[in-house]
Design an enzyme around this catalytic site. Structure first.
Site, PDB file in Angstrom:
ATOM      1  N   THR A   1     -12.246  11.525 -35.545  1.00  0.00           N
ATOM      2  CA  THR A   1     -12.107   9.599 -36.150  1.00  0.00           C
ATOM      3  C   THR A   1     -11.301   9.804 -34.799  1.00  0.00           C
ATOM      4  OG1 THR A   1     -12.973   7.655 -36.507  1.00  0.00           O
ATOM      5  CG2 THR A   1     -11.065   9.347 -37.595  1.00  0.00           C
ATOM      6  N   THR A   2     -11.692   8.482 -34.558  1.00  0.00           N
ATOM      7  CA  THR A   2     -10.270   8.636 -33.900  1.00  0.00           C
ATOM      8  C   THR A   2      -8.902   8.358 -33.357  1.00  0.00           C
ATOM      9  OG1 THR A   2     -11.423   6.421 -32.684  1.00  0.00           O
ATOM     10  CG2 THR A   2      -9.360   6.010 -31.961  1.00  0.00           C
TER      11      THR A   2
ATOM     12  N   HIS B   1      -9.053  -0.174 -37.711  1.00  0.00           N
ATOM     13  CA  HIS B   1      -9.082   1.702 -37.742  1.00  0.00           C
ATOM     14  C   HIS B   1      -8.466   2.141 -39.515  1.00  0.00           C
ATOM     15  CE1 HIS B   1      -9.868   5.135 -36.832  1.00  0.00           C
ATOM     16  NE2 HIS B   1      -9.256   5.339 -37.784  1.00  0.00           N
ATOM     17  N   GLY B   2      -9.605   2.067 -40.068  1.00  0.00           N
ATOM     18  CA  GLY B   2      -8.616   2.638 -41.370  1.00  0.00           C
ATOM     19  C   GLY B   2      -8.054   1.902 -42.408  1.00  0.00           C
TER      20      GLY B   2
ATOM     21  N   GLU C   1      -7.713  -4.386 -28.774  1.00  0.00           N
ATOM     22  CA  GLU C   1      -7.645  -4.329 -30.231  1.00  0.00           C
ATOM     23  C   GLU C   1      -6.551  -3.058 -30.768  1.00  0.00           C
ATOM     24  OE1 GLU C   1     -11.702  -3.281 -32.296  1.00  0.00           O
ATOM     25  OE2 GLU C   1     -10.213  -2.717 -33.867  1.00  0.00           O
TER      26      GLU C   1
ATOM     27  N   ASN D   1     -19.003  -2.611 -38.622  1.00  0.00           N
ATOM     28  CA  ASN D   1     -18.893  -0.884 -38.089  1.00  0.00           C
ATOM     29  C   ASN D   1     -19.589  -0.413 -38.872  1.00  0.00           C
ATOM     30  OD1 ASN D   1     -19.388   1.475 -37.177  1.00  0.00           O
ATOM     31  ND2 ASN D   1     -16.754   0.997 -35.414  1.00  0.00           N
TER      32      ASN D   1
ATOM     33  N   HIS E   1     -20.211   2.141 -32.173  1.00  0.00           N
ATOM     34  CA  HIS E   1     -19.497   3.163 -31.307  1.00  0.00           C
ATOM     35  C   HIS E   1     -20.475   4.593 -30.972  1.00  0.00           C
ATOM     36  CE1 HIS E   1     -16.080   6.542 -31.122  1.00  0.00           C
ATOM     37  NE2 HIS E   1     -16.777   5.648 -29.483  1.00  0.00           N
TER      38      HIS E   1
ATOM     39  N   ASP F   1     -21.246   2.317 -37.736  1.00  0.00           N
ATOM     40  CA  ASP F   1     -21.301   3.372 -37.196  1.00  0.00           C
ATOM     41  C   ASP F   1     -21.889   4.519 -39.230  1.00  0.00           C
ATOM     42  OD1 ASP F   1     -18.378   3.850 -35.326  1.00  0.00           O
ATOM     43  OD2 ASP F   1     -20.226   3.458 -34.977  1.00  0.00           O
ATOM     44  N   HIS F   2     -20.929   4.484 -39.604  1.00  0.00           N
ATOM     45  CA  HIS F   2     -21.479   5.335 -41.058  1.00  0.00           C
ATOM     46  C   HIS F   2     -22.472   5.048 -41.800  1.00  0.00           C
ATOM     47  CE1 HIS F   2     -17.644   7.883 -39.858  1.00  0.00           C
ATOM     48  NE2 HIS F   2     -17.024   6.834 -39.421  1.00  0.00           N
TER      49      HIS F   2
ATOM     50  N   GLU G   1     -18.396  -0.141 -28.421  1.00  0.00           N
ATOM     51  CA  GLU G   1     -17.633   0.702 -28.814  1.00  0.00           C
ATOM     52  C   GLU G   1     -17.974   1.748 -27.962  1.00  0.00           C
ATOM     53  OE1 GLU G   1     -15.872   1.370 -32.191  1.00  0.00           O
ATOM     54  OE2 GLU G   1     -14.763  -0.400 -32.435  1.00  0.00           O
TER      55      GLU G   1
ATOM     56  N   ARG H   1     -23.056  11.422 -32.184  1.00  0.00           N
ATOM     57  CA  ARG H   1     -22.702  11.960 -33.545  1.00  0.00           C
ATOM     58  C   ARG H   1     -23.389  11.216 -34.438  1.00  0.00           C
ATOM     59  NH1 ARG H   1     -16.221  12.718 -34.813  1.00  0.00           N
ATOM     60  NH2 ARG H   1     -16.174  13.727 -32.735  1.00  0.00           N
ATOM     61  N   HIS H   2     -22.782   9.818 -34.472  1.00  0.00           N
ATOM     62  CA  HIS H   2     -24.121   9.038 -35.786  1.00  0.00           C
ATOM     63  C   HIS H   2     -25.106   8.209 -35.035  1.00  0.00           C
ATOM     64  CE1 HIS H   2     -20.186   6.853 -34.160  1.00  0.00           C
ATOM     65  NE2 HIS H   2     -19.713   7.584 -34.778  1.00  0.00           N
TER      66      HIS H   2
ATOM     67  N   GLY I   1     -14.998  -0.586 -40.677  1.00  0.00           N
ATOM     68  CA  GLY I   1     -16.668   0.457 -40.576  1.00  0.00           C
ATOM     69  C   GLY I   1     -16.121   1.407 -41.966  1.00  0.00           C
ATOM     70  N   HIS I   2     -15.952   1.786 -42.158  1.00  0.00           N
ATOM     71  CA  HIS I   2     -15.637   3.322 -42.624  1.00  0.00           C
ATOM     72  C   HIS I   2     -15.499   2.819 -44.317  1.00  0.00           C
ATOM     73  CE1 HIS I   2     -14.663   6.536 -45.034  1.00  0.00           C
ATOM     74  NE2 HIS I   2     -14.884   7.624 -44.480  1.00  0.00           N
TER      75      HIS I   2
ATOM     76  N   ARG J   1     -29.609  14.735 -42.043  1.00  0.00           N
ATOM     77  CA  ARG J   1     -30.138  14.491 -42.514  1.00  0.00           C
ATOM     78  C   ARG J   1     -31.825  14.690 -41.411  1.00  0.00           C
ATOM     79  NH1 ARG J   1     -31.701  16.358 -47.743  1.00  0.00           N
ATOM     80  NH2 ARG J   1     -29.216  16.917 -48.405  1.00  0.00           N
TER      81      ARG J   1
ATOM     82  N   ARG K   1     -21.058   7.328 -29.111  1.00  0.00           N
ATOM     83  CA  ARG K   1     -19.674   7.942 -28.869  1.00  0.00           C
ATOM     84  C   ARG K   1     -20.461   9.078 -27.819  1.00  0.00           C
ATOM     85  NH1 ARG K   1     -15.843  10.436 -31.503  1.00  0.00           N
ATOM     86  NH2 ARG K   1     -14.422   8.822 -32.803  1.00  0.00           N
TER      87      ARG K   1
HETATM   88  C1  LIG Z   1     -11.926   2.757 -32.671  1.00  0.00           C
HETATM   89  C2  LIG Z   1     -12.007   2.842 -33.202  1.00  0.00           C
HETATM   90  O1  LIG Z   1     -11.389   3.038 -34.361  1.00  0.00           O
HETATM   91  C3  LIG Z   1     -13.774   3.214 -35.084  1.00  0.00           C
HETATM   92  O2  LIG Z   1     -14.193   1.951 -34.425  1.00  0.00           O
HETATM   93  C4  LIG Z   1     -14.253   4.428 -33.971  1.00  0.00           C
HETATM   94  O3  LIG Z   1     -15.158   3.805 -33.948  1.00  0.00           O
HETATM   95  C5  LIG Z   1     -13.309   5.865 -35.212  1.00  0.00           C
HETATM   96  O4  LIG Z   1     -14.550   6.167 -34.638  1.00  0.00           O
HETATM   97  P1  LIG Z   1     -15.854   6.275 -35.845  1.00  0.00           P
HETATM   98  O5  LIG Z   1     -16.221   5.585 -36.277  1.00  0.00           O
HETATM   99  O6  LIG Z   1     -16.721   8.301 -35.182  1.00  0.00           O
HETATM  100  O7  LIG Z   1     -15.010   7.708 -37.156  1.00  0.00           O
HETATM  101  N1  LIG Z   2     -12.579  -0.662 -34.093  1.00  0.00           N
HETATM  102  C1  LIG Z   2     -12.206  -0.142 -35.662  1.00  0.00           C
HETATM  103  C2  LIG Z   2     -13.759  -0.642 -36.319  1.00  0.00           C
HETATM  104  O1  LIG Z   2     -14.570  -0.453 -35.934  1.00  0.00           O
HETATM  105  C3  LIG Z   2     -14.214   0.397 -37.650  1.00  0.00           C
HETATM  106  O2  LIG Z   2     -13.211   1.401 -37.439  1.00  0.00           O
HETATM  107  P1  LIG Z   2     -12.925   2.019 -39.534  1.00  0.00           P
HETATM  108  O3  LIG Z   2     -13.096   0.629 -40.336  1.00  0.00           O
HETATM  109  O4  LIG Z   2     -14.341   2.873 -39.596  1.00  0.00           O
HETATM  110  O5  LIG Z   2     -11.395   2.769 -39.646  1.00  0.00           O
END
Ligand SMILES: CC(=O)[C@@H](O)[C@H](O)COP(=O)(O)O
Ligand SMILES: NCC(=O)COP(=O)(O)O
Length: 246
Positions: free
Chosen positions: A102-103, A193-194, A153, A9, A45, A11-12, A72, A51-52, A215-216, A20, A47
């Site tokens: 976050t979710t 997630h997480g 998922e 993922n 994702h 997103d971040h 997503e 936001r990202h 992702g994160h 910025r 949103r």
């Molecule tokens: C659904 C999920 O758990 C993540 O894939 C989602 O993208 C979390 O949202 P953020 O990426 O905005 O933290």
């Molecule tokens: N659906 C989970 C995802 O795409 C990534 O979640 P995270 O690892 O950023 O918490």
């Protein structure tokens, strides 16, 4: 035992860009690096509050990915229309609140069955494989079957948030029971997630899981070690977990 797939993922990467308002770092470039490092897919994702990830990211990724996109989205007419236009391989329907960091939990399929079934029908008709982001809850799993979504998922956020090993083992058992139940009903099961480098292995060892979306933790590790290494290291942990438990 089947290979466990990794969806990265990005997103971040976009969070850093939006901080910025620059055009870097580009999640499109990051996706390419992640694929080169062994990602089996890219998750983004879009949103409602943008936001990202931006709409531009989705359209360029559609043209440039070599693996496949897991898009997503919240269950809204706007997002269904975007998804039907872009036609990613996967759409994962997630709950969304503007005020959330976050979710926070899984989609309430039980309480929105008609709405989710309709969105699933529309996305399926566009050739998209639909996944529902749900908690490992029997009623939600049964409702996912009723919606005719082929994938779910399982939300691993509560497992990831627990600090005591004992509580984590209890939650891991709950997740395992739910995942095995969903698999027994014919659902294709992903998880995410997480998840991070210290908690991923027990989840990766659950053989009914097809793909982990992470992702994160990968993007955070990339800030220190680089994205190529961050992806390769996560893939290695997943491989070790899956092979060790054969
Ligand atoms: C659904 C999920 O758990 C993540 O894939 C989602 O993208 C979390 O949202 P953020 O990426 O905005 O933290
Ligand atoms: N659906 C989970 C995802 O795409 C990534 O979640 P995270 O690892 O950023 O918490």
């Amino acid at each position: 035992m089947s290979e466990l797939l990794l969806g990265v993922n990005v997103d971040h990467i976009a969070t850093l860009r939006q901080a910025r308002g620059t055009n870097y770092p580009d999640p499109v470039y990051a996706a390419s690096v992640a694929e080169h490092a062994g990602a089996d897919g890219i998750t983004v994702h879009l949103r409602e509050d943008r936001r990202h990830i931006q709409d531009r990211d989705i359209h360029v990724l559609k043209q440039t990915l070599h693996t496949r996109m897991n898009f997503e989205m919240a269950v809204t007419d706007e997002m269904v229309a975007i998804a039907c236009d872009v036609k990613p391989v996967f759409c994962c329907l997630v709950p969304e609140k503007r005020e959330e960091l976050t979710t926070e939990g899984g989609l309430d399929v039980v309480g929105q069955l008609d709405k989710i079934t309709k969105a699933t029908e529309q996305l399926t008709a566009a050739g998209i494989a639909v996944s529902l982001f749900i908690d490992a809850d029997k009623a939600q799993i049964d409702a996912a079957v009723a919606s005719k979504a082929p994938y779910i998922e399982i939300h691993t956020g509560h497992y990831a948030d627990l600090s005591s090993e004992e509580e984590q083992l209890i939650e891991l058992d709950r997740l395992t029971v739910g995942i095995k139940y969903a698999h027994s009903l014919g659902l294709k099961v992903n998880a995410g997630h997480g998840l991070n480098y210290f908690n991923v292995k027990p989840i990766a060892a659950i053989k009914e899981i097809i793909e982990l979306n992470i992702g994160h933790a990968i993007i955070a590790r990339a800030a220190i070690d680089g994205l190529d290494k961050a992806v390769r290291d996560m893939k290695q942990l997943m491989l070790e977990a899956r092979n060790y438990n054969t």
